[in-house]
Enzyme design. Structure first.
Site, PDB file in Angstrom:
ATOM      1  N   ASP A 163       0.817  -1.210   0.000  1.00 21.08           N
ATOM      2  CA  ASP A 163       0.000   0.000   0.000  1.00 21.08           C
ATOM      3  C   ASP A 163       0.857   1.269   0.000  1.00 21.08           C
ATOM      4  O   ASP A 163       2.076   1.220   0.186  1.00 21.08           O
ATOM      5  CB  ASP A 163      -0.949   0.002   1.216  1.00 21.08           C
ATOM      6  CG  ASP A 163      -0.259  -0.421   2.514  1.00 21.08           C
ATOM      7  OD1 ASP A 163       0.977  -0.400   2.567  1.00 21.08           O
ATOM      8  OD2 ASP A 163      -0.967  -0.770   3.469  1.00 21.08           O
ATOM      9  N   ASN A 188      -7.283  -2.609  14.096  1.00 21.30           N
ATOM     10  CA  ASN A 188      -8.695  -2.924  13.852  1.00 21.30           C
ATOM     11  C   ASN A 188      -8.848  -4.159  12.951  1.00 21.30           C
ATOM     12  O   ASN A 188      -9.927  -4.411  12.429  1.00 21.30           O
ATOM     13  CB  ASN A 188      -9.418  -1.709  13.236  1.00 21.30           C
ATOM     14  CG  ASN A 188      -8.809  -1.296  11.901  1.00 21.30           C
ATOM     15  OD1 ASN A 188      -7.945  -1.983  11.356  1.00 21.30           O
ATOM     16  ND2 ASN A 188      -9.276  -0.183  11.355  1.00 21.30           N
ATOM     17  N   HIS A 248      -7.086  -4.710  10.115  1.00 20.40           N
ATOM     18  CA  HIS A 248      -6.824  -4.504   8.694  1.00 20.40           C
ATOM     19  C   HIS A 248      -5.519  -5.158   8.261  1.00 20.40           C
ATOM     20  O   HIS A 248      -4.598  -5.351   9.053  1.00 20.40           O
ATOM     21  CB  HIS A 248      -6.903  -3.021   8.290  1.00 20.40           C
ATOM     22  CG  HIS A 248      -5.768  -2.141   8.709  1.00 20.40           C
ATOM     23  ND1 HIS A 248      -5.966  -0.896   9.252  1.00 20.40           N
ATOM     24  CD2 HIS A 248      -4.428  -2.287   8.647  1.00 20.40           C
ATOM     25  CE1 HIS A 248      -4.808  -0.328   9.501  1.00 20.40           C
ATOM     26  NE2 HIS A 248      -3.846  -1.159   9.147  1.00 20.40           N
ATOM     27  N   GLU A 285      -9.646  -1.934   5.196  1.00 23.35           N
ATOM     28  CA  GLU A 285     -10.284  -1.569   6.449  1.00 23.35           C
ATOM     29  C   GLU A 285     -11.534  -2.410   6.699  1.00 23.35           C
ATOM     30  O   GLU A 285     -12.134  -2.940   5.750  1.00 23.35           O
ATOM     31  CB  GLU A 285     -10.683  -0.090   6.399  1.00 23.35           C
ATOM     32  CG  GLU A 285      -9.504   0.862   6.240  1.00 23.35           C
ATOM     33  CD  GLU A 285      -8.710   1.042   7.535  1.00 23.35           C
ATOM     34  OE1 GLU A 285      -8.658   0.101   8.357  1.00 23.35           O
ATOM     35  OE2 GLU A 285      -8.135   2.129   7.711  1.00 23.35           O
TER      36      GLU A 285
END
Ligand code: GLP
Length: 247
Positions: free
Chosen positions: A67, A136, A138, A143
């Site tokens: 990313d 979280n 990811h 996400e």
């Protein structure tokens, strides 16, 4: 899923670097999928150390990163290009022509996603994908949401991710709101996956990833379906796991 318990961060990093080294010995021109974040820094350090000793050769290695923030120049110290260059590439004999990272400066998401997907396809896919785990759940910048995004896409970052990554920026306002990321499908099509997880703060989410149902609200839980995934978690990160899984 093969789950390996490491003593601490250093042990996790050495074990991960060992797996990457074995991959490069078996296939010197491997396509490595690489990750950023604080978790893989120790793994990169260990690989650099073995390279300096003459035990590793990166001259034929090809890399694709997961990313990149949208809107950051490669020479911005917060960009993932800069991170990879400073923490890994500048220390080893990789040919920078073989290094691929999404172009955060490309305004047109469709154009950039197509370009990056074409690169991965032209390399023949990813041999070994290294992953960290977001607080979280990811992976890359996939996400939590209502569905698993299959291919490379432009994502609006979750507030929890912006908060977590603000530590690397001067202020939270500087954290980009968007990023380009490989999709869950791109990650899942890697031959092998290596997920590294460290610290108490990741214990709860790691338990969900490994033992919970497969849900897009916990993106990494999809890894339960991959045929060749290894998870290396240090003592703190693995502290809430069903101990039977670790024997
Ligand atoms: C970022 C990256 C992820 C990484 C995550 C966890 O959001 N996009 O690829 O896994 O951070 O970072 P850390 O290892 O610092 O906890």
């Amino acid at each position: 899923m093969k789950i390996i318990k490491a003593k601490d961060y250093q042990d996790m990093s050495r074990k991960a670097a060992n797996i990457i080294s074995a991959q490069l010995i078996l296939k010197p021109n491997s396509v490595l999928g690489l990750a950023t974040g604080s978790t893989p820094i120790g793994t990169y350090k260990q690989l650099i150390e073995w390279y300096n000793k003459g035990d590793l050769d990166f001259s034929q290695v090809r890399t694709v990163n997961l990313d990149e923030y949208k809107g950051l120049e490669p020479d911005n110290p917060q960009s993932y290009y800069y991170f990879m260059y400073e923490n890994f590439f500048k220390h080893i004999n990789i040919d920078l022509k073989n290094v691929h990272i999404p172009n955060g400066l490309e305004e047109d998401p469709i154009k950039e996603c197509n370009r990056y997907q074409d690169i991965i396809s032209s390399l023949g896919g990813i041999d070994l994908q290294l992953l960290g785990l977001g607080n979280n759940g990811h992976i890359g910048f996939n996400e939590p949401g209502n569905c698993f995004n299959k291919i490379i896409h432009c994502v609006e970052l979750a507030q929890s991710t912006i908060d977590a990554n603000a530590r690397f920026f001067n202020s939270i306002e500087e954290v980009p709101r968007y990023a380009y990321t490989m999709g869950i499908g791109s990650i899942m099509s890697a031959e092998k996956i290596l997920l590294i997880v460290s610290g108490k703060g990741k214990a709860q989410i790691l338990k969900k990833v490994i033992e919970g149902p497969i849900l897009p609200s916990v993106p990494a839980s999809i890894l339960q379906l991959h045929k060749n995934v290894t998870i290396i978690a240090d003592q703190e990160a693995s502290s809430l796991l069903d101990q039977k899984l670790l024997d």
